[in-house]
Design an enzyme around this catalytic site. Structure first.
Site, PDB file in Angstrom:
ATOM      1  N   HIS A  22       0.834  -1.208   0.000  1.00 38.33           N
ATOM      2  CA  HIS A  22       0.000   0.000   0.000  1.00 38.33           C
ATOM      3  C   HIS A  22       0.865   1.254   0.000  1.00 38.33           C
ATOM      4  O   HIS A  22       1.888   1.307   0.684  1.00 38.33           O
ATOM      5  CB  HIS A  22      -0.888   0.032   1.249  1.00 38.33           C
ATOM      6  CG  HIS A  22      -2.042  -0.921   1.179  1.00 38.33           C
ATOM      7  ND1 HIS A  22      -3.194  -0.760   1.887  1.00 38.33           N
ATOM      8  CD2 HIS A  22      -2.210  -2.049   0.455  1.00 38.33           C
ATOM      9  CE1 HIS A  22      -4.027  -1.750   1.610  1.00 38.33           C
ATOM     10  NE2 HIS A  22      -3.441  -2.552   0.752  1.00 38.33           N
ATOM     11  N   TYR A  41      -9.560   5.213   7.770  1.00 38.97           N
ATOM     12  CA  TYR A  41      -9.752   5.547   9.188  1.00 38.97           C
ATOM     13  C   TYR A  41     -10.851   6.604   9.251  1.00 38.97           C
ATOM     14  O   TYR A  41     -10.671   7.708   8.724  1.00 38.97           O
ATOM     15  CB  TYR A  41      -8.470   6.146   9.778  1.00 38.97           C
ATOM     16  CG  TYR A  41      -7.348   5.160  10.001  1.00 38.97           C
ATOM     17  CD1 TYR A  41      -6.517   4.743   8.967  1.00 38.97           C
ATOM     18  CD2 TYR A  41      -7.093   4.668  11.281  1.00 38.97           C
ATOM     19  CE1 TYR A  41      -5.475   3.857   9.186  1.00 38.97           C
ATOM     20  CE2 TYR A  41      -6.043   3.781  11.516  1.00 38.97           C
ATOM     21  CZ  TYR A  41      -5.240   3.378  10.465  1.00 38.97           C
ATOM     22  OH  TYR A  41      -4.208   2.497  10.693  1.00 38.97           O
ATOM     23  N   PRO A  88      -3.961  -0.093  18.885  1.00 30.25           N
ATOM     24  CA  PRO A  88      -3.663  -0.525  17.509  1.00 30.25           C
ATOM     25  C   PRO A  88      -3.835   0.545  16.433  1.00 30.25           C
ATOM     26  O   PRO A  88      -3.503   0.293  15.273  1.00 30.25           O
ATOM     27  CB  PRO A  88      -4.656  -1.686  17.285  1.00 30.25           C
ATOM     28  CG  PRO A  88      -5.726  -1.492  18.288  1.00 30.25           C
ATOM     29  CD  PRO A  88      -5.132  -0.782  19.448  1.00 30.25           C
ATOM     30  N   LYS A 137       1.413  -0.314  15.187  1.00 27.80           N
ATOM     31  CA  LYS A 137       2.836  -0.378  15.547  1.00 27.80           C
ATOM     32  C   LYS A 137       3.246  -1.592  16.380  1.00 27.80           C
ATOM     33  O   LYS A 137       4.449  -1.896  16.481  1.00 27.80           O
ATOM     34  CB  LYS A 137       3.223   0.889  16.334  1.00 27.80           C
ATOM     35  CG  LYS A 137       3.275   2.134  15.494  1.00 27.80           C
ATOM     36  CD  LYS A 137       4.514   2.153  14.607  1.00 27.80           C
ATOM     37  CE  LYS A 137       4.395   3.131  13.471  1.00 27.80           C
ATOM     38  NZ  LYS A 137       4.447   2.541  12.146  1.00 27.80           N
ATOM     39  N   TYR A 163       3.917   6.520  10.248  1.00 28.54           N
ATOM     40  CA  TYR A 163       3.099   5.354   9.881  1.00 28.54           C
ATOM     41  C   TYR A 163       3.931   4.298   9.146  1.00 28.54           C
ATOM     42  O   TYR A 163       3.824   3.100   9.433  1.00 28.54           O
ATOM     43  CB  TYR A 163       1.917   5.805   9.009  1.00 28.54           C
ATOM     44  CG  TYR A 163       0.792   4.798   8.966  1.00 28.54           C
ATOM     45  CD1 TYR A 163      -0.241   4.823   9.899  1.00 28.54           C
ATOM     46  CD2 TYR A 163       0.765   3.790   8.002  1.00 28.54           C
ATOM     47  CE1 TYR A 163      -1.259   3.887   9.877  1.00 28.54           C
ATOM     48  CE2 TYR A 163      -0.239   2.850   7.974  1.00 28.54           C
ATOM     49  CZ  TYR A 163      -1.253   2.905   8.909  1.00 28.54           C
ATOM     50  OH  TYR A 163      -2.257   1.966   8.889  1.00 28.54           O
TER      51      TYR A 163
HETATM   52  C1  LIG Z   1      -6.940  -6.329  17.338  1.00 29.43           C
HETATM   53  C2  LIG Z   1      -5.464  -6.056  17.228  1.00 29.43           C
HETATM   54  C3  LIG Z   1      -4.980  -5.418  16.100  1.00 29.43           C
HETATM   55  C4  LIG Z   1      -3.625  -5.148  15.980  1.00 29.43           C
HETATM   56  N1  LIG Z   1      -3.182  -4.520  14.839  1.00 29.43           N
HETATM   57  C5  LIG Z   1      -1.863  -4.287  14.694  1.00 29.43           C
HETATM   58  C6  LIG Z   1      -1.332  -3.768  13.451  1.00 29.43           C
HETATM   59  O1  LIG Z   1      -2.054  -3.492  12.482  1.00 29.43           O
HETATM   60  N2  LIG Z   1       0.013  -3.574  13.343  1.00 29.43           N
HETATM   61  C7  LIG Z   1       0.851  -3.886  14.383  1.00 29.43           C
HETATM   62  O2  LIG Z   1       2.060  -3.680  14.240  1.00 29.43           O
HETATM   63  N3  LIG Z   1       0.383  -4.409  15.554  1.00 29.43           N
HETATM   64  C8  LIG Z   1      -0.942  -4.639  15.739  1.00 29.43           C
HETATM   65  N4  LIG Z   1      -1.400  -5.236  16.885  1.00 29.43           N
HETATM   66  C9  LIG Z   1      -0.451  -5.594  17.950  1.00 29.43           C
HETATM   67  C10 LIG Z   1       0.262  -6.926  17.698  1.00 29.43           C
HETATM   68  O3  LIG Z   1      -0.672  -7.940  17.434  1.00 29.43           O
HETATM   69  C11 LIG Z   1       1.118  -7.285  18.917  1.00 29.43           C
HETATM   70  O4  LIG Z   1       1.904  -6.178  19.258  1.00 29.43           O
HETATM   71  C12 LIG Z   1       2.006  -8.527  18.654  1.00 29.43           C
HETATM   72  O5  LIG Z   1       1.238  -9.699  18.727  1.00 29.43           O
HETATM   73  C13 LIG Z   1       3.147  -8.622  19.683  1.00 29.43           C
HETATM   74  O6  LIG Z   1       3.872  -9.811  19.479  1.00 29.43           O
HETATM   75  P1  LIG Z   1       4.598 -10.539  20.684  1.00 29.43           P
HETATM   76  O7  LIG Z   1       5.276 -11.718  20.094  1.00 29.43           O
HETATM   77  O8  LIG Z   1       5.371  -9.558  21.469  1.00 29.43           O
HETATM   78  O9  LIG Z   1       3.429 -10.988  21.668  1.00 29.43           O
HETATM   79  P2  LIG Z   1       2.245 -12.035  21.445  1.00 29.43           P
HETATM   80  O10 LIG Z   1       1.782 -12.029  20.041  1.00 29.43           O
HETATM   81  O11 LIG Z   1       1.245 -11.717  22.520  1.00 29.43           O
HETATM   82  O12 LIG Z   1       2.903 -13.450  21.741  1.00 29.43           O
HETATM   83  C14 LIG Z   1       3.227 -13.883  23.043  1.00 29.43           C
HETATM   84  C15 LIG Z   1       3.200 -15.388  23.083  1.00 29.43           C
HETATM   85  O13 LIG Z   1       3.591 -15.827  24.382  1.00 29.43           O
HETATM   86  C16 LIG Z   1       2.730 -16.877  24.784  1.00 29.43           C
HETATM   87  N5  LIG Z   1       2.743 -16.933  26.249  1.00 29.43           N
HETATM   88  C17 LIG Z   1       2.122 -16.099  27.122  1.00 29.43           C
HETATM   89  N6  LIG Z   1       2.361 -16.458  28.382  1.00 29.43           N
HETATM   90  C18 LIG Z   1       3.168 -17.557  28.321  1.00 29.43           C
HETATM   91  C19 LIG Z   1       3.751 -18.384  29.311  1.00 29.43           C
HETATM   92  N7  LIG Z   1       3.558 -18.154  30.609  1.00 29.43           N
HETATM   93  N8  LIG Z   1       4.511 -19.417  28.899  1.00 29.43           N
HETATM   94  C20 LIG Z   1       4.734 -19.654  27.574  1.00 29.43           C
HETATM   95  N9  LIG Z   1       4.180 -18.902  26.598  1.00 29.43           N
HETATM   96  C21 LIG Z   1       3.412 -17.864  26.966  1.00 29.43           C
HETATM   97  C22 LIG Z   1       1.386 -16.505  24.194  1.00 29.43           C
HETATM   98  O14 LIG Z   1       0.516 -17.607  24.074  1.00 29.43           O
HETATM   99  C23 LIG Z   1       1.806 -15.953  22.838  1.00 29.43           C
HETATM  100  O15 LIG Z   1       1.861 -16.957  21.857  1.00 29.43           O
HETATM  101  C24 LIG Z   1      -2.738  -5.515  17.035  1.00 29.43           C
HETATM  102  C25 LIG Z   1      -3.227  -6.165  18.167  1.00 29.43           C
HETATM  103  C26 LIG Z   1      -4.572  -6.435  18.277  1.00 29.43           C
HETATM  104  C27 LIG Z   1      -5.058  -7.149  19.521  1.00 29.43           C
END
Ligand SMILES: Cc1cc2nc3c(=O)[nH]c(=O)nc-3n(C[C@H](O)[C@H](O)[C@H](O)COP(=O)(O)OP(=O)(O)OC[C@H]3O[C@@H](n4cnc5c(N)ncnc54)[C@H](O)[C@@H]3O)c2cc1C
Length: 391
Positions: free
Chosen positions: A73, A202, A293, A297, A385
């Site tokens: 995009h 948006y 969200p 980011k 962005y």
């Molecule tokens: C609706 C929505 C829309 C979003 N849109 C965007 C977007 O457009 N762009 C963007 O950049 N970000 C977006 N985000 C944010 C993005 O999804 C998160 O920032 C991202 O998932 C972070 O990744 P992570 O690996 O840090 O954490 P997570 O994805 O939360 O992964 C953490 C992992 O750890 C595991 N875990 C937790 N506790 C334990 C434990 N005790 N033992 C072992 N494993 C465990 C969990 O099961 C999970 O698999 C959005 C979030 C939401 C909810």
């Protein structure tokens, strides 16, 4: 007891990407994930990927499908007062683009690469606990396959999201946290219908914010602002579409409807914990920070953290210097706080709190007019962005 170099808690985007980047540098790791593979691969979340993060994944060898299926995009639209205004991101931000590619797809690609390399990744792990964090020989204990296990390591990477156990394992008094809970959430649907707009829209509306985005040429992702504790059960599909039609409605444009495949409510939160490290435990991604969200980011920040961490660990294992590891938190936090500000700013500009203060409403409208008429203001939005290089 087994032993590895880096124990990674959590197989979200952060944990899986870290394992991959370390592997590419010849550093061993073990990934422990609380949920099942099916659950992790189906969890619908982010979808907007900055170009620099696309480059990171491509460079690490997991970008083949992302390149083929990701939707490139060059702009987004802001809609208010019955008009839609395009922000030409690429034109304003030095040709950079964003790529729409579901987080679920990134996670599937990363898991496939991990398993293809025969690298250790355990799902359905229970009761992960971190031990001896004050020492140079940290350990983890966990249950898996009905047995108790112990894993010794040099370093632990806490990539276990906001509700994980890594952050709370750090002794009291070490961390300082900052945060804000917003008085609204997003009710999101995934619908089996081609997107009605080629780019994200948006929309600021009297009834609340709405966002039209997509996951593929066949799948639309749509959101409406709601209460943070809203029960999705109070939103039958008909009500969601009705509200989307009103908030996104525009003369000469129509929103196509289709079967709703998934529905959920996300509360909006800003959160940062500092420092992002305690001795040999390093927090990355949502374990250390959360953004609402609206700025797209969260995923991008998570992958930036692990890029910094992987580089620092490679430097340490390669030459023995701890300089980059010692600087990990400060390096990450500069980008984290920039994204925190941008996400807060987008959120504040576009959402209508219940019983909105008329003064604030006028400020929001003035800001929207400014950002859609001033090239300088639009450039600021665009460069944030698509993702800044230096922060
Ligand atoms: C609706 C929505 C829309 C979003 N849109 C965007 C977007 O457009 N762009 C963007 O950049 N970000 C977006 N985000 C944010 C993005 O999804 C998160 O920032 C991202 O998932 C972070 O990744 P992570 O690996 O840090 O954490 P997570 O994805 O939360 O992964 C953490 C992992 O750890 C595991 N875990 C937790 N506790 C334990 C434990 N005790 N033992 C072992 N494993 C465990 C969990 O099961 C999970 O698999 C959005 C979030 C939401 C909810």
């Amino acid at each position: 007891m087994t032993r590895t170099q880096v124990a990674i808690v959590g197989a979200g985007p952060a944990g899986l990407t870290l394992a991959l980047l370390l592997r590419r540098q010849g550093i061993e790791s073990v990934v422990l994930e609380a949920r099942s593979r099916e659950y992790v691969e189906q969890r619908i979340r982010a979808g907007v990927v900055e170009q620099r993060i696309v480059d990171l994944l491509v460079g690490a060898g997991v970008g083949e499908r992302l390149r083929r299926e990701g939707l490139v995009h060059h702009g987004i639209s802001l809609q208010f007062g019955g008009e839609r205004h395009r922000i030409p991101l690429s034109e304003l931000a030095g040709g950079r683009t964003i790529v729409v590619y579901g987080q679920t797809e990134i996670v599937k690609d990363l898991i496939a690469a991990q398993l293809a390399d025969g690298a250790p990744l355990l799902f359905d792990v229970d009761g992960v606990a971190l031990h001896d964090l004050e020492s140079d020989r940290p350990r983890l204990t966990y249950r898996h396959g009905g047995a108790e296990h112990e894993l010794a390591c040099d370093v632990i990477a806490g990539c276990d999201g906001f509700h994980g156990i890594s952050r709370p394992s750090i002794p009291a008094g070490v961390l300082r946290s900052y945060g804000r809970d917003y008085p609204f959430g997003w009710l999101g649907i995934l619908a089996a219908v081609p997107p009605s707009s080629d780019e994200l829209v948006y929309a600021y509306h009297d009834r609340g914010f709405a966002l039209a985005t997509m996951r593929s040429p066949e799948l639309s992702r749509l959101y409406v602002q709601c209460r943070p504790d809203e029960n999705p059960g109070e939103w039958p599909d008909g009500r969601v579409w009705e509200e989307l039609q009103i908030r996104l409605g525009l003369d000469g444009w129509s929103l196509a409807e289709g079967p709703v495949l998934e529905k959920g409510v996300t509360a909006m939160r800003s959160f940062v914990t500092e420092p992002m490290q305690y001795r040999r435990l390093f927090l990355a991604g949502d374990a250390a920070h959360i953004v609402p969200p609206t700025g797209a980011k969260g995923l991008n920040l998570a992958l930036h953290d692990v890029q910094v961490l992987a580089t620092a660990l490679a430097d340490w294992y390669g030459g023995g210097s701890t300089a980059l590891l010692d600087a990990y938190s400060d390096t990450c936090l500069r980008r984290v706080w920039r994204a925190e500000h941008f996400s807060w700013w987008m959120t504040s500009m576009l959402h209508r709190p219940e019983g909105a203060d008329p003064f604030e409403t006028q400020l929001q409208l003035s800001q929207l007019r400014y950002v859609t008429t001033s090239r300088a203001a639009a450039t600021s939005l665009a460069e944030n962005y698509v993702g800044l290089d230096a922060v």
